[in-house]
Design an enzyme around this catalytic site. Sequence first.
Site, mmCIF file in Angstrom:
data_model
loop_
_atom_site.group_PDB
_atom_site.id
_atom_site.type_symbol
_atom_site.label_atom_id
_atom_site.label_comp_id
_atom_site.label_asym_id
_atom_site.label_seq_id
_atom_site.Cartn_x
_atom_site.Cartn_y
_atom_site.Cartn_z
ATOM 1 N N GLY A 13 0.758 -1.239 0.000
ATOM 2 C CA GLY A 13 0.000 0.000 0.000
ATOM 3 C C GLY A 13 0.790 1.291 0.000
ATOM 4 N N SER A 19 3.557 8.722 2.188
ATOM 5 C CA SER A 19 2.679 7.724 2.794
ATOM 6 C C SER A 19 3.122 7.375 4.211
ATOM 7 C CB SER A 19 2.685 6.430 1.965
ATOM 8 O OG SER A 19 2.233 6.635 0.655
ATOM 9 N N ILE A 20 2.150 7.145 5.074
ATOM 10 C CA ILE A 20 2.470 6.650 6.416
ATOM 11 C C ILE A 20 3.208 5.314 6.303
ATOM 12 C CG2 ILE A 20 1.476 5.734 8.548
ATOM 13 C CD1 ILE A 20 -0.690 7.854 8.349
ATOM 14 N N ASP A 65 -3.791 -6.978 -6.644
ATOM 15 C CA ASP A 65 -5.179 -6.545 -6.636
ATOM 16 C C ASP A 65 -5.856 -7.274 -5.489
ATOM 17 O OD1 ASP A 65 -7.866 -6.037 -6.986
ATOM 18 O OD2 ASP A 65 -7.868 -6.405 -9.147
ATOM 19 N N ILE A 93 -3.905 -0.201 3.058
ATOM 20 C CA ILE A 93 -4.774 -0.212 1.887
ATOM 21 C C ILE A 93 -6.167 0.273 2.259
ATOM 22 C CG2 ILE A 93 -5.862 -1.684 0.142
ATOM 23 C CD1 ILE A 93 -3.429 -3.574 0.468
ATOM 24 N N ALA A 96 -12.338 4.223 -1.329
ATOM 25 C CA ALA A 96 -13.776 4.388 -1.531
ATOM 26 C C ALA A 96 -13.956 5.243 -2.774
ATOM 27 C CB ALA A 96 -14.443 5.053 -0.332
ATOM 28 N N TYR A 156 -15.338 12.546 6.921
ATOM 29 C CA TYR A 156 -14.717 11.228 6.762
ATOM 30 C C TYR A 156 -15.717 10.210 6.207
ATOM 31 C CZ TYR A 156 -10.846 8.032 7.693
ATOM 32 O OH TYR A 156 -9.793 7.157 7.559
ATOM 33 N N LYS A 163 -13.463 2.104 8.605
ATOM 34 C CA LYS A 163 -12.445 1.988 9.643
ATOM 35 C C LYS A 163 -13.006 1.328 10.904
ATOM 36 C CE LYS A 163 -8.906 3.846 7.507
ATOM 37 N NZ LYS A 163 -7.808 2.987 7.025
ATOM 38 N N THR A 194 -1.245 13.005 3.441
ATOM 39 C CA THR A 194 -0.908 11.939 2.501
ATOM 40 C C THR A 194 -1.811 12.053 1.284
ATOM 41 O OG1 THR A 194 -2.511 10.385 3.452
ATOM 42 C CG2 THR A 194 -0.289 10.392 4.414
ATOM 43 N N LEU A 195 -1.545 11.212 0.299
ATOM 44 C CA LEU A 195 -2.382 11.183 -0.899
ATOM 45 C C LEU A 195 -3.813 10.807 -0.528
ATOM 46 C CD1 LEU A 195 -2.254 11.483 -3.998
ATOM 47 C CD2 LEU A 195 -1.837 9.019 -4.130
#
Length: 269
Positions: A13, A19-20, A65, A93, A96, A156, A163, A194-195
């Site tokens: 991911g 990225s984290i 994938d 990962i 939405a 969110y 989550k 992040t992205l």
Amino acid sequence: MGMFTGKKGMVLGVANDFSIAWAITRKLLDEGAEVGFTHLPGDKMERRVRKLAEPIGAKLITSCDVQKDEDVARVFDEAKETYGSLDFVLHSIAFAPLADLKCAFVDSSREGFKTAMDISVFSLAVVARHAARVMPDGGSILTLTYYGGEKVVPGYNMMGVCKAALDASVKYLAYDLGPKNIRVNAVSAGPVKTLAASAVGDFDLLSGLYVAVAPMQRNVTREEVGGAGMFMLSDLASGISGEILHVDCGYNVMGSPGRALEEAKAGHA
């Protein structure tokens, strides 16, 4: 020697160097880990990951994938062939459809919900199932969550519901894999640019809220989240499983705006 000298793992991911997952990976590398990577299918995502992974000498860089069980199985077959066995897996990962992410949850689509839950939640179960085959001596699996799965965070939306399901999945997977000496945990970070975060919107407002409300009166850094993630994957956390570790300068413990409320009152005095 570092804490991860001789240890091998997979990171699923990483999107880019913001990225984290990459912040955690950097800490793992600093401690001597050997790391393989997956990327989304497609040349663009492969180039992004290779740009990070090739300079550090990654032996395995492969597409995945997570909506296809056979593709996840292949990834861990390749990991076994490359590394023999694994000690850790980092799952970073989530997805939405943008329209469903932007609208109120009550207005989201059925198909969007199915897609978001499949990629953001069920993928962890599939990854854990196949990772366990390559962890004969036990290991650690870590995923990334957010406080929006515990409490409502406006904006969110659907991802908050995902989550919440991810948090529950961590606990059930910890139970399922405990007899194999495989730990499953999550890190819940404060707002990190992040992205993925850019799709949620109002990032600056949310970050400012953490500065105003958190006991430490600041927001968390990417490096702090990286260190916490490395710790949870390490043997130092060998007795921790099924845990959601909050790395948010204490924001999650607050039941009121705290000092921000006091300052607001003083401003109206």
